[in-house]
Design an enzyme around this catalytic site. Structure first.
Site: not given
Ligand code: ADP
Length: 150
Positions: A17, A41, A90, A127
């Site tokens: 992120h 959630k 990703r 995450s």
């Molecule tokens: P959500 O629950 O909205 O998917 P996340 O916290 O999982 O939220 O992810 C937020 C954003 O960050 C999403 O666009 C996700 O695809 C992106 N993201 C998560 N991990 C990575 C990573 N390792 N590299 C690039 N983008 C990522």
């Protein structure tokens, strides 16, 4: 002022992120990280812990703000006067989901979504894996942004 939101659950905010936000700063004047907050959630990290991690990561970057929100993402974008949604991608697994949300947001308010592909070194960072490691007592510091202590 070109302002974007970077919305997500961030349970927790990872170095993947962090990299998307850092790269987004070359396109936007300001990025507001929005922690989507939904009481029904279940998350491992509380909203305060998630805010704290992001504040530590961007302590020296005044162009990045962070806020929790409990509404539709497009309403959050409007409330902070942002014209863009920044997201990271990703894999093809992420693609369909991101496209559906981006299309809906565009139809609802005309807001544009800007997607950055992850840098390959972070493509395996998620995450979900970070939470699994914590559950089994492992160190996740290599999953976190620099300068973050949990
Ligand atoms: P959500 O629950 O909205 O998917 P996340 O916290 O999982 O939220 O992810 C937020 C954003 O960050 C999403 O666009 C996700 O695809 C992106 N993201 C998560 N991990 C990575 C990573 N390792 N590299 C690039 N983008 C990522």
């Amino acid at each position: 002022m070109r302002r974007a939101i970077f919305p997500g659950t961030f349970d927790p905010f990872t170095i993947g992120h962090y990299s998307i936000v850092q790269r987004g700063l070359s396109m936007f004047d300001e990025i507001v990280i929005g922690i989507g907050f939904n009481l029904s959630k279940k998350t491992l990290f509380t909203i305060e812990q998630r805010l704290d991690i992001i504040q530590q990561a961007f302590a020296n970057e005044p162009r990045v703000k962070v806020q929790a929100y409990n509404s539709l993402t497009v309403d959050f974008a409007t409330s902070v006067d942002a014209g863009f949604v920044l997201r990271g991608l990703r894999s093809v697994g992420d693609f369909e989901y991101e496209r559906t949300i981006a299309d809906a947001n565009k139809k609802l308010t005309g807001i544009e979504t800007v997607i950055l592909f992850t840098e390959s070194e972070y493509s395996f960072i998620s995450s979900t894996v970070a939470r699994d490691l914590i559950t089994y007592g492992k160190d996740i510091s290599s999953f976190l942004p620099p300068n973050v202590k949990i």
